[in-house]
Design an enzyme around this catalytic site. Structure first.
Site, short mmCIF file in Angstrom:
data_model
loop_
_atom_site.label_atom_id
_atom_site.label_comp_id
_atom_site.label_asym_id
_atom_site.label_seq_id
_atom_site.Cartn_x
_atom_site.Cartn_y
_atom_site.Cartn_z
N CYS A 60 0.81 -1.22 0.00
CA CYS A 60 0.00 0.00 0.00
C CYS A 60 0.84 1.27 0.00
O CYS A 60 0.30 2.37 -0.06
CB CYS A 60 -0.92 0.00 1.20
SG CYS A 60 -1.76 -1.58 1.37
N LYS B 118 -9.64 7.89 0.73
CA LYS B 118 -10.03 6.49 0.45
C LYS B 118 -11.51 6.28 0.68
O LYS B 118 -12.10 5.35 0.12
CB LYS B 118 -9.23 5.53 1.34
CG LYS B 118 -7.77 5.38 0.94
CD LYS B 118 -7.09 4.27 1.73
CE LYS B 118 -5.63 4.10 1.33
NZ LYS B 118 -4.75 5.19 1.84
N HIS C 271 -9.41 1.99 -1.44
CA HIS C 271 -7.97 1.79 -1.24
C HIS C 271 -7.40 1.22 -2.54
O HIS C 271 -7.64 0.07 -2.88
CB HIS C 271 -7.74 0.84 -0.08
CG HIS C 271 -6.32 0.77 0.37
ND1 HIS C 271 -5.25 1.07 -0.45
CD2 HIS C 271 -5.77 0.44 1.57
CE1 HIS C 271 -4.13 0.92 0.23
NE2 HIS C 271 -4.41 0.55 1.46
N GLU D 200 -2.40 5.63 13.15
CA GLU D 200 -1.99 6.81 12.38
C GLU D 200 -2.26 8.09 13.18
O GLU D 200 -1.41 8.99 13.21
CB GLU D 200 -2.75 6.84 11.04
CG GLU D 200 -2.32 8.01 10.16
CD GLU D 200 -2.80 7.89 8.71
OE1 GLU D 200 -3.72 7.08 8.46
OE2 GLU D 200 -2.27 8.62 7.86
N PHE E 142 1.40 -2.83 4.58
CA PHE E 142 1.65 -4.16 5.14
C PHE E 142 3.14 -4.44 4.93
O PHE E 142 3.73 -4.05 3.91
CB PHE E 142 0.84 -5.22 4.39
CG PHE E 142 -0.58 -5.36 4.87
CD1 PHE E 142 -1.07 -4.65 5.95
CD2 PHE E 142 -1.45 -6.25 4.24
CE1 PHE E 142 -2.38 -4.80 6.39
CE2 PHE E 142 -2.75 -6.42 4.67
CZ PHE E 142 -3.22 -5.69 5.74
N HIS F 61 -3.16 8.03 5.43
CA HIS F 61 -3.29 6.68 4.88
C HIS F 61 -4.74 6.24 5.09
O HIS F 61 -5.36 5.73 4.19
CB HIS F 61 -2.28 5.73 5.51
CG HIS F 61 -2.18 4.42 4.80
ND1 HIS F 61 -1.91 4.35 3.46
CD2 HIS F 61 -2.36 3.15 5.23
CE1 HIS F 61 -1.92 3.07 3.09
NE2 HIS F 61 -2.20 2.33 4.14
#
Lengths: 403, 88
Positions: A162, A326, A331, A305, A390, A294
């Site tokens: 990502c 998003k 995403h 975050e 990830f 994010h």
């Protein structure tokens, strides 16, 4: 060290077929997420996504091209066409020899893999199309951009899940800043809204069945999107000398690794990337007006975050704005940072901050100004774009209003 | 003789926790047994495969799922319920 500016931007994603449509959607807080229209969707537990609709590849590409272009490559080419046209650059001679293309993608040609595995395993065929490998390979989009635009310098693809696009754009920034090249084409693309792509994500049980609601207490997971965004990064004096329209300046970039867990995010890792970007850009925390988060809409990402931002910014965390687009485009995995950079550039150019839509209930663990539900007019001189992948791989970009 | 649902669930949890079956206490939480979020998702997958059932569980909000994962006992109970419900 050379200054680096953005002189072209292009996109195709669930919110629109170009930048203008996408920015209109950001301003209206319009959601591009809806029912997935893909083969075997009835066998999926997750049936929504930010899919590019009303798109006919045959209207854009000929039969020979489609035989070689996976959907993620098609999206890259369409976004690049818009970006490079806007930049006004033609790549020839020395400029062409130095300029390359660095793209982010996590899955590469997932649709091609899905279709061809289906053909050999499910349908029992013993033969596949001869171009399966060059079509599915992760670097196919970057390769076709280099061929189409005569980009003969360093070209490659970055795959950090990502954070792929942010890593890609950060490297392109460093190439131009170092003086290696006067221009780079960069960004990212993803298209894994196919049966196998969505099925794999379902397995992790982090997907929402109904909506992406970043930072909202009732958030219940991420929603996958697809699309691409491509930019032209150019050395400032080069852009100025030819009278190019400067959209924004890229002023800093940092990367970090959590070195902790393959899926659970780390506050420390995120904070190191954010503060690293500030240091690289020579910024004080109080200079930052907007962060494109994010903000995946998972329980774990959003609270981690927010905690990282609170740590880095201290009291200023309560004064800055942080939204997750998003909620609108989904995403876009390896392409998401590129699409989200459009919201940063919009904030810097137009002083309009894209909202976090679907925000319904405050979460004490996400107690920042997330620009809920409606776009906001606000002066933004400096913006950051966060990406935390990830694998614990983090990449944060810092941008400034052009001057 | 077929294993009971309880025995099979305990065996799955024991394997995930790298414990002997006899060391899995019915009142233990998964955390007590050292099973993290990925281990939980993997255990649920193993349960779905073993019983051919579909377990309603979203890692973002375990408490909102109908599937009660608070202890080994509650998981066994939930699986027994799903097996009874989903067997045709």
């Amino acid at each position: 060290m050379h200054r680096v500016v953005i002189t072209g931007q292009g996109t195709i994603n669930a919110l629109g077929a170009d930048v203008a449509q996408t920015l209109d959607a950001f301003k209206a807080g319009r959601c591009g997420i809806g029912a997935l229209d893909i083969r075997d969707v009835d066998r999926l537990a997750i049936q929504i996504g930010g899919q590019v609709k009303n798109y006919d590849p045959n209207a854009e590409f000929n039969r020979q091209q489609i035989a070689l272009y996976d959907r993620f490559t098609q999206f890259s080419l369409l976004a690049a066409r818009e970006a490079i046209a806007q930049s006004g650059l033609t790549f020839s001679d020395q400029l062409a020899a130095q300029a390359g293309v660095v793209l982010g993608t996590a899955g590469g040609g997932m649709n091609t893999q899905d279709e061809n595995y289906r053909a050999v395993y499910e349908e029992g065929k013993n033969r596949v199309h001869p171009f399966v490998v060059p079509k599915l390979m992760n670097n196919a989009a970057a390769a076709h951009l280099s061929m189409q635009y005569n980009l003969k310098g360093p070209s490659f693809t970055v795959a950090t899940a990502c954070a792929s696009s942010n890593h890609a754009m950060g490297l392109a920034f460093q190439f131009v800043r170092s003086g290696m090249t006067k221009a780079m084409v960069t960004g990212g693309s993803e298209s894994m809204l196919c049966f196998g792509g969505v099925k794999a994500w379902e397995g992790l049980r982090v997907m929402s069945k109904d909506a992406c609601r970043p930072f909202s207490a009732n958030r219940n997971g991420m929603v996958q999107g697809e699309g691409a965004a491509i930019f032209v990064f150019e050395e400032y004096e080069h852009a100025k000398a030819r009278g190019a329209d400067i959209l924004a300046e890229v002023i800093g970039f940092a990367m970090s690794s959590d070195a902790a867990d393959i899926v659970m995010p780390s506050k420390q890792g995120a904070a190191r990337a954010i503060s690293g970007a500030l240091t690289d850009a020579g910024l004080n925390p109080s200079d930052v007006a907007y962060i494109n988060a994010h903000g995946t809409g998972t329980a774990a990402n959003d609270k981690t975050e927010c905690a990282a931002v609170a740590d880095v910014f201290g009291a200023h965390a309560d004064r800055l704005m942080m939204s997750s687009t998003k909620s609108m485009h989904g995403h876009v995995i390896g392409g998401t940072g590129a699409i989200e950079l459009l919201a940063c550039i919009m904030a810097l150019r137009e002083d309009v901050v894209a909202p976090t839509i679907n925000y319904e209930e405050p979460d004490p663990e996400c107690a920042l100004d997330v620009v809920p539900n409606e776009a906001r007019d606000a002066k933004v001189d400096v913006a950051l774009s966060n990406a935390f992948a990830f694998g614990g791989m983090n990449a944060v970009l810092a941008l400034r209003k052009p001057n | 003789m077929a294993e009971s649902v309880k025995d099979q669930v305990i065996a799955i949890i024991a394997e995930q926790a790298v414990l002997e079956v006899g060391d899995v206490n019915m009142d233990a939480t998964l955390e007590d047994l050292g099973i993290d979020s990925l281990g939980l998702v993997e255990s649920i997958f193993a349960i779905e495969e073993a019983f051919d059932i579909s377990v309603p569980f979203n890692a973002n909000d375990p408490s909102a799922s109908e599937f009660d994962i608070s202890t080994v006992k509650s998981i066994v109970g939930a699986v027994e319920g799903l097996v009874a419900q989903q067997k045709t």
